[in-house]
Design an enzyme around this catalytic site. Structure first.
Site, PDB file in Angstrom:
ATOM      1  N   CYS A   1       4.623 -38.943  23.547  1.00 55.51           N
ATOM      2  CA  CYS A   1       3.247 -39.523  24.010  1.00 55.51           C
ATOM      3  C   CYS A   1       3.228 -38.628  25.266  1.00 55.51           C
ATOM      4  CB  CYS A   1       3.636 -40.984  24.329  1.00 55.51           C
ATOM      5  SG  CYS A   1       1.814 -41.469  25.008  1.00 55.51           S
TER       6      CYS A   1
ATOM      7  N   CYS B   1       3.248 -41.062  28.368  1.00 53.74           N
ATOM      8  CA  CYS B   1       4.764 -41.454  28.559  1.00 53.74           C
ATOM      9  C   CYS B   1       5.319 -40.642  29.422  1.00 53.74           C
ATOM     10  CB  CYS B   1       5.321 -42.059  27.502  1.00 53.74           C
ATOM     11  SG  CYS B   1       4.765 -43.450  26.740  1.00 53.74           S
TER      12      CYS B   1
ATOM     13  N   ASP C   1      -7.375 -36.933  36.667  1.00 52.30           N
ATOM     14  CA  ASP C   1      -7.541 -36.285  35.378  1.00 52.30           C
ATOM     15  C   ASP C   1      -7.503 -34.632  35.581  1.00 52.30           C
ATOM     16  OD1 ASP C   1      -9.128 -37.425  32.487  1.00 52.30           O
ATOM     17  OD2 ASP C   1      -9.358 -35.259  32.890  1.00 52.30           O
TER      18      ASP C   1
ATOM     19  N   HIS D   1       3.804 -48.394  26.649  1.00 51.49           N
ATOM     20  CA  HIS D   1       3.275 -47.833  25.868  1.00 51.49           C
ATOM     21  C   HIS D   1       2.372 -48.824  24.955  1.00 51.49           C
ATOM     22  CE1 HIS D   1       2.103 -44.511  23.290  1.00 51.49           C
ATOM     23  NE2 HIS D   1       2.129 -45.427  22.075  1.00 51.49           N
TER      24      HIS D   1
ATOM     25  N   ASN E   1     -11.768 -45.418  26.262  1.00 47.46           N
ATOM     26  CA  ASN E   1     -12.402 -44.809  24.764  1.00 47.46           C
ATOM     27  C   ASN E   1     -11.495 -45.237  23.858  1.00 47.46           C
ATOM     28  OD1 ASN E   1     -14.675 -43.317  25.797  1.00 47.46           O
ATOM     29  ND2 ASN E   1     -13.325 -41.536  26.387  1.00 47.46           N
TER      30      ASN E   1
ATOM     31  N   GLY F   1     -14.032 -40.773  20.827  1.00 49.79           N
ATOM     32  CA  GLY F   1     -13.601 -39.652  21.412  1.00 49.79           C
ATOM     33  C   GLY F   1     -12.253 -39.716  21.881  1.00 49.79           C
TER      34      GLY F   1
ATOM     35  N   THR G   1      -8.725 -39.115  23.035  1.00 46.17           N
ATOM     36  CA  THR G   1      -8.023 -38.042  22.492  1.00 46.17           C
ATOM     37  C   THR G   1      -6.101 -38.335  22.927  1.00 46.17           C
ATOM     38  OG1 THR G   1      -8.354 -37.135  24.794  1.00 46.17           O
ATOM     39  CG2 THR G   1      -9.517 -36.374  23.040  1.00 46.17           C
TER      40      THR G   1
ATOM     41  N   HIS H   1      -5.606 -46.062  28.325  1.00 47.40           N
ATOM     42  CA  HIS H   1      -5.928 -45.565  29.565  1.00 47.40           C
ATOM     43  C   HIS H   1      -7.586 -45.737  30.191  1.00 47.40           C
ATOM     44  CE1 HIS H   1      -6.767 -42.211  26.765  1.00 47.40           C
ATOM     45  NE2 HIS H   1      -7.905 -42.118  27.723  1.00 47.40           N
TER      46      HIS H   1
ATOM     47  N   HIS I   1     -10.526 -44.698  32.530  1.00 45.53           N
ATOM     48  CA  HIS I   1     -11.022 -43.737  33.636  1.00 45.53           C
ATOM     49  C   HIS I   1     -11.793 -44.428  34.557  1.00 45.53           C
ATOM     50  CE1 HIS I   1     -10.897 -40.608  30.220  1.00 45.53           C
ATOM     51  NE2 HIS I   1     -10.911 -41.572  29.663  1.00 45.53           N
TER      52      HIS I   1
HETATM   53  P1  5GP Z   1      -9.610 -39.446  26.316  1.00 47.81           P
HETATM   54  O1  5GP Z   1     -10.501 -38.549  25.816  1.00 47.81           O
HETATM   55  O2  5GP Z   1      -8.455 -40.015  25.325  1.00 47.81           O
HETATM   56  O3  5GP Z   1     -10.494 -41.033  26.598  1.00 47.81           O
HETATM   57  O4  5GP Z   1      -9.105 -39.250  27.805  1.00 47.81           O
HETATM   58  C1  5GP Z   1      -7.932 -38.702  27.938  1.00 47.81           C
HETATM   59  C2  5GP Z   1      -8.085 -37.888  29.195  1.00 47.81           C
HETATM   60  O5  5GP Z   1      -6.913 -37.308  29.639  1.00 47.81           O
HETATM   61  C3  5GP Z   1      -9.200 -36.600  29.014  1.00 47.81           C
HETATM   62  O6  5GP Z   1     -10.081 -37.105  30.108  1.00 47.81           O
HETATM   63  C4  5GP Z   1      -8.084 -35.416  29.674  1.00 47.81           C
HETATM   64  O7  5GP Z   1      -8.756 -34.729  30.372  1.00 47.81           O
HETATM   65  C5  5GP Z   1      -7.049 -36.117  30.182  1.00 47.81           C
HETATM   66  N1  5GP Z   1      -5.772 -35.450  29.839  1.00 47.81           N
HETATM   67  C6  5GP Z   1      -5.312 -34.813  28.758  1.00 47.81           C
HETATM   68  N2  5GP Z   1      -4.184 -34.151  29.145  1.00 47.81           N
HETATM   69  C7  5GP Z   1      -3.903 -34.282  30.410  1.00 47.81           C
HETATM   70  C8  5GP Z   1      -2.890 -33.893  31.159  1.00 47.81           C
HETATM   71  O8  5GP Z   1      -2.018 -33.348  30.839  1.00 47.81           O
HETATM   72  N3  5GP Z   1      -2.644 -34.108  32.603  1.00 47.81           N
HETATM   73  C9  5GP Z   1      -3.736 -35.016  33.262  1.00 47.81           C
HETATM   74  N4  5GP Z   1      -3.877 -35.354  34.286  1.00 47.81           N
HETATM   75  N5  5GP Z   1      -4.918 -35.569  32.166  1.00 47.81           N
HETATM   76  C10 5GP Z   1      -5.088 -35.212  31.118  1.00 47.81           C
HETATM   77 ZN    ZN Z   2       2.737 -43.454  25.808  1.00 48.06          ZN
END
Ligand code: 5GP
Ligand code: ZN
Length: 113
Positions: free
Chosen positions: A3, A6, A29, A45, A86, A92, A94, A99, A101
Site C-alpha cells: 500500500c 502505508c 499531495d 490501514h 473519494n 475516481g 486511485t 484519505h 483531501h
Molecule cells: P484519490 O484519487 O485516491 O482520491 O487521491 C489519491 C491522491 O494521492 C491523488 O491526489 C494523488 O495526487 C496523490 N498521490 C498519489 N501518489 C502519491 C505519492 O506518491 N505522494 C503523494 N504525496 N501523493 C500521491
Molecule cells: Zn495502507
C-alpha cells in the site's frame, strides 16, 4: 501489504509531511489541485470510506479535528476550504488507503461533481 500510503506513513517512500501524531499522518499531495492540497490519512490501514465502522470511526473524527486545525495553521480557514474523500471507481479513488483531501487557497469550483 503493498500500500503506497502505508509506505509513506512508515517513511519508506518520501513525502512532504505537514503533521503527524499517533493516529494520523498528513502530507502534501504530489499533484496539487489547489494552492493548499494536503492528504490526511489514518495510520491504520483502511481501504476507504467503506471500511469505516463503529469500531474505528474515532480515527475519522480525529482526522476532522486535524483538518480544522491544519486549515487554520495553513491560513485557509477564514476564506474557506473543502475536505473530500473519494470512495471507489465512480468517485475516481486511485489509492486504496482511506484519505481525506484538504483543499483551499483559491476559490474552489462550486460544482462538486
Ligand atoms: P484519490 O484519487 O485516491 O482520491 O487521491 C489519491 C491522491 O494521492 C491523488 O491526489 C494523488 O495526487 C496523490 N498521490 C498519489 N501518489 C502519491 C505519492 O506518491 N505522494 C503523494 N504525496 N501523493 C500521491
Ligand atoms: Zn495502507
Amino acid at each position: 501489504m503493498d500500500c503506497l500510503f502505508c509506505k509513506i506513513i512508515k517513511g519508506q517512500i518520501p513525502s512532504s509531511k505537514v503533521y503527524e501524531d499517533d493516529m494520523v499522518y498528513a502530507f502534501k499531495d504530489i499533484n496539487p489541485m489547489a494552492p493548499v492540497h494536503v492528504l490526511i490519512v489514518p495510520k491504520m490501514h483502511l481501504s476507504g470510506m467503506s471500511d469505516i465502522t463503529a469500531e474505528n470511526s474515532a480515527v475519522v473524527a480525529h482526522i476532522f479535528e486535524v483538518a480544522s486545525k491544519l486549515a487554520k495553521e495553513l491560513g485557509i480557514s477564514e476564506n474557506g476550504y473543502r475536505v473530500v474523500s473519494n470512495c471507489g471507481a465512480d468517485a475516481g479513488q486511485t489509492v486504496f488507503h482511506l484519505h481525506f483531501h484538504l483543499l483551499g487557497g483559491k476559490k474552489l469550483n462550486v460544482e462538486m461533481c
